[in-house]
Design an enzyme around this catalytic site. Structure first.
Site, mmCIF file in Angstrom:
data_model
loop_
_atom_site.group_PDB
_atom_site.id
_atom_site.type_symbol
_atom_site.label_atom_id
_atom_site.label_comp_id
_atom_site.label_asym_id
_atom_site.label_seq_id
_atom_site.Cartn_x
_atom_site.Cartn_y
_atom_site.Cartn_z
ATOM 1 N N ASP A 234 0.849 -1.184 0.000
ATOM 2 C CA ASP A 234 0.000 0.000 0.000
ATOM 3 C C ASP A 234 0.890 1.241 0.000
ATOM 4 O OD1 ASP A 234 -2.319 -1.412 0.065
ATOM 5 O OD2 ASP A 234 -2.522 -1.388 2.232
ATOM 6 N N ASP A 538 -4.619 -3.263 5.133
ATOM 7 C CA ASP A 538 -5.090 -2.821 6.444
ATOM 8 C C ASP A 538 -6.603 -2.935 6.622
ATOM 9 O OD1 ASP A 538 -5.815 -0.899 4.676
ATOM 10 O OD2 ASP A 538 -4.794 0.770 5.669
ATOM 11 N N ASP A 542 -9.114 -6.048 2.273
ATOM 12 C CA ASP A 542 -7.820 -6.605 1.864
ATOM 13 C C ASP A 542 -7.661 -8.058 2.294
ATOM 14 O OD1 ASP A 542 -6.805 -4.263 0.659
ATOM 15 O OD2 ASP A 542 -6.300 -3.432 2.619
#
Length: 883
Positions: A234, A538, A542
């Protein structure tokens, strides 16, 4: 306790909801909701079903745990009518029609995707199982061969002698002794210490990784991470600080390129100009400083305003004091239509009674400016040349994907102030103070970590929900996006066919505007190409990608419980650099297992062959090493060696090599060369000592007839010295096994592994006690000081032999004897090839641009396409469209 915990979890999910069914309001269990029910929504409700809004009275939902979108979403029956499971109602009330429940809902599909079966065994475990089975079979075969050979030899010897066969009890006793020797061979050969070495290495690594902010939830994830070839990360909070900050600025035409240089700027600019800028930022803002949930001071409000207040705080100013000493008479909040915010402050001591401060989008605010302040602090007219200079500054910041904010002011006379409207900001005839660039900066150490990943042969790919331009700028700054790399958006990637996705993912380095589904697709395509994937995430959304990845990293600070549950490792500090430490420990675990294997196989081969040959060639069918001595050797090479070699911390050297291929053999060419070479040397040395040791160590005696013989006591001394030599050979060879490559410095970082040094002292101390005091059990006799020194020096020959084997050229060993195949993982596209393709593509695009210019495409010019437009269309090296 486990049952109680499950009951507690079940109780947590067992709740009631209100809905309309059969024309009346009911309160039913959440598990009994059906499609078609009308659910009543209230603040605090955690929605477990999908639905469509029927009526909304200010309904606002938090969808961050489901979609990753941090902003609250307002719902209405017309446009934003769809409500997804996993959302939480923050405000308002309303009704929604249930459209999906259970595994068919958004949250249900996410949870079902996380239930996909994962392999029970890692590649290392599979290879170890096969190796252990092969070693056990060979050891069993050697033991059976030894048993049959010794039994046959025993009866043949007795049959050929002139004496009668021994009594039955003596034959039985001799047979038991032979069987014990055979069983001892099996015990020595079977690598029962191998699982313990793996467990020790993993357990030690997990405890040490916790200090590096890596909480390991799945033990096998350590060694899997060591072979990772791709990290899909990310952006926000992982690569960046998740804190908007002013990173560049040009105020009063005096630039600063780093936040640290801002204090120098303050000392060089005129004090009254600095005060005007600081006062404007402090007063023209609705943000404020307060404590967060953890009790830390932070700015509350929009990220842009927080960045500006953070800037003046860094300069040593207090916004609260400035606000307390000033009188704001009019406030014009931020308008999305005008993209600006303004306020009017009373200035009784100034040239005029009021001052107007304006900040906002650079292009819009600059358009309203007629003057500017130069580097000398003088107010000058904003002519075309000066305006072009400011536009150039704004453009340069925009190219770096910075959010540009223009700061301005104007002194207002009382007569004009009275004409100001309350609903329309008077943003005209402004004086430009300057422009600042705001960005979520990279975390410290990210650039170095990405470079270290590249050196280690691991490709870092950024998958973010941010816009493409910002993602590309951050990726370039971090060193992720290189020439020839591919940057594209999630919708563009999803629109490709499976074959096109497979080709695109080889060069994919940035995926912007991506959804959780995109991340899952990228992971699947890379795994199909044989990559070992590490993924960060997070949010609840996901979860599937974290579960599907070979190693999933969840965020310990910002991550949801679902994400943590789906992951194998939790990053306690949400820091990208911690992933690099996990890679180092993973490679250290793999190296530890291979070091132990190299050592154990050498001892295995030497002990089995030496026992077999010495027993067969001896007159009394006895091995040079007794059964109890072999058990001590087994203890050395299993338990103690595992402890010594499995607890070595990683060094930066592990990042200077490519990842090991998933299908690479567990024992590579260099390891086989060392194992076979050392085993041959040790077998020859011990057999030579067995036959010529008495003469070499002056243990022979001469009788009165001149015949040379060895007394029973001296024979015991010889066998003890051979046993001692054998043990010292293993002690020094264990130092050899600290390196499994061709590195000559086997003592490098030895001082960092105190457990290794301690184990060697324990082995030597145990050997001294056994030789000196274990005579009856171990069939040894005490040795003199000179004999100890002799066996120690002979044992140390393992070191020069190891050096010779490392220097031995590979081409001297035929491919048919030992495979020379490289175990390194080959990247999908090498960085050099990617850069070459990028340069070639750039040249081709430039050639197309100049071809169009030469053709003089008048029709395009007539339609308003300037040379700049043509360059944008044909010459720009935009990675996002380059598939």
């Amino acid at each position: 306790k486990e049952r109680q915990f499950r009951k507690l979890n079940a109780k947590k999910d067992d709740r009631s909801v209100k809905l309309l069914r059969d024309g009346r309001e009911q309160e039913i269990n959440i598990k009994e909701i059906q499609v078609g029910d009308i659910m009543l929504m209230e603040p605090g409700d955690l929605l477990a079903v999908d639905g469509v809004m029927l009526t909304s009275h200010g309904i606002t939902c938090d969808e961050s745990s489901a979609t990753g979108e941090s902003d609250a979403m307002k719902k209405d029956p017309e446009e934003k009518c769809y409500v997804i499971s996993g959302s939480k109602v923050l405000d308002g009330s309303g009704k929604m029609l249930v459209t999906a429940v259970g595994s068919n809902s958004f949250f249900g599909k996410t949870m079902m995707a996380m239930r996909e079966a994962t392999p029970d065994e890692t590649p290392l475990q599979v290879k170890l199982d096969l190796l252990a089975e092969s070693i056990a079979k060979l050891g069993m075969a050697a033991a059976i061969a030894m048993l049959i050979t010794l039994v046959v030899k025993y009866f043949v010897q007795n049959a050929m002698s002139n004496e009668d066969l021994p009594p039955g009890d003596i034959i039985f006793s001799d047979m038991v002794r032979i069987v014990i020797q055979a069983i001892t061979i099996v015990v020595v050969a079977v690598p029962e210490g191998l699982p313990m070495a793996v467990t020790l290495a993993l357990a030690y690594a997990t405890t040490q990784m916790l200090r590096d902010n890596n909480l390991v939830r799945v033990l096998s994830a350590c060694e899997t991470m060591g072979n990772a070839t791709t990290v899909c990360s990310d952006k926000t909070g992982t690569l960046t600080q998740n804190k908007m900050t002013i990173v560049e600025g040009t105020l009063s035409l005096m630039p600063f390129t780093r936040m640290e240089d801002a204090k120098k700027w303050k000392t060089e600019v005129k004090p009254e100009v600095a005060k005007t800028i600081i006062d404007g930022i402090a007063l023209n803002s609705s943000a404020f400083e307060d404590k967060d949930e953890k009790g830390n001071l932070t700015f509350i409000g929009s990220k842009t305003e927080s960045a500006l207040l953070g800037f003046i705080k860094f300069l040593g100013a207090s916004y609260s004091n400035i606000r307390g000493d000033s009188n704001v008479v009019k406030m014009y909040p931020f308008s999305s239509a005008k993209k600006s915010m303004s306020c009017v402050v009373a200035t009784p001591n100034g040239d005029e009674k009021y001052r107007l401060y304006v900040k906002g989008a650079s292009e819009i605010v600059l358009r309203a400016c007629t003057h500017y302040i130069d580097a000398e602090g003088h107010v000058k007219t904003l002519d075309d040349q000066a305006r072009a200079k400011f536009e150039q500054i704004i453009s340069s910041y925009a190219d770096k994907a910075l959010r540009t904010i223009c700061l301005s002011y104007r002194d207002v006379p009382e007569s004009e102030f009275k004409k100001f409207k309350d609903d329309e900001a008077p943003n005209t005839k402004l004086t430009c103070l300057g422009v600042v660039g705001i960005q979520d900066p990279l975390r410290p150490g990210v650039v170095d970590s990405v470079a270290s990943f590249a050196e280690a042969g691991v490709t870092v790919r950024m998958i973010t929900g941010d816009n493409l331009q910002t993602a590309k700028a951050i990726a370039k700054n971090a060193g992720i996006l290189m020439k020839g790399g591919l940057a594209m958006t999630g919708p563009e990637f999803r629109a490709l066919s499976k074959e096109e996705q497979t080709q695109a993912v080889k060069r994919l380095q940035v995926l912007a505007r991506s959804s959780p589904t995109d991340k899952t697709i990228v992971v699947r395509r890379l795994q199909e190409l044989g990559e070992v994937i590490a993924v960060t995430g997070d949010g609840t959304n996901d979860g599937p990608a974290l579960k599907m990845a070979d190693v999933g990293f969840s965020m310990g600070i910002t991550g949801t419980e679902v994400a943590k549950e789906a992951s194998a490792i939790v990053l306690m500090d949400d820091n990208f650099s911690s992933i690099l430490k996990a890679l180092m420990w993973g490679r250290a675990v793999n190296d530890s297992v291979r070091k132990f294997l190299q050592f154990q196989l050498t001892v295995n081969i030497t002990a089995v062959v030496l026992s077999f040959i010495s027993a067969i060639t001896s007159e009394d069918n006895q091995s040079v090493l007794s059964a109890v001595q072999l058990l001590w050797v087994n203890l050395i090479m299993d338990t103690l060696a595992a402890l010594a070699l499995a607890t070595e911390p990683p060094s930066l050297d592990v990042l200077k090599r490519q990842p090991t291929d998933r299908n690479a053999p567990l024992i590579n060419f260099n390891m086989w060369k060392m194992i076979i070479g050392q085993a041959i040397f040790q077998i020859i040395l011990n057999l030579s000592l067995l036959h010529y040791g008495a003469q070499l160590f002056h243990l022979q005696s001469t009788d009165k007839h001149g015949n040379v013989y060895v007394s029973p006591h001296n024979l015991k001394v010889l066998r003890t010295m051979i046993f001692n030599t054998f043990v010292f050979l293993q002690v020094f060879n264990e130092i050899n096994c600290r390196r499994i490559d061709d590195s000559l410095n086997i003592f490098k970082n030895l001082h960092n592994n105190k457990i290794f040094i301690l184990v060697q002292f324990v082995v030597i101390g145990g050997q001294y006690l056994i030789v000196t005091f274990g005579g009856r059990a171990f069939k040894t006799v005490p040795l003199a000081g000179g004999q100890w020194l002799t066996t120690l020096l002979i044992g140390s020959l393992s070191l020069p032999v190891g050096l010779f084997l490392r220097l031995l050229p590979s081409y001297l060993i035929p491919e048919s004897v030992l495979s020379h195949k490289s175990e390194e993982h080959q990247p999908l596209i090498s960085p050099a090839k990617m850069r070459l393709q990028g340069v070639t593509r750039s040249i081709q695009q430039q050639n197309r641009f100049f071809d169009n210019v030469r053709r003089g495409n008048k029709r395009r010019v007539q339609h308003g396409n300037s040379a700049e437009n043509l360059w944008q269309k044909y010459g720009a090296t935009d990675n996002s469209n380059d598939v």
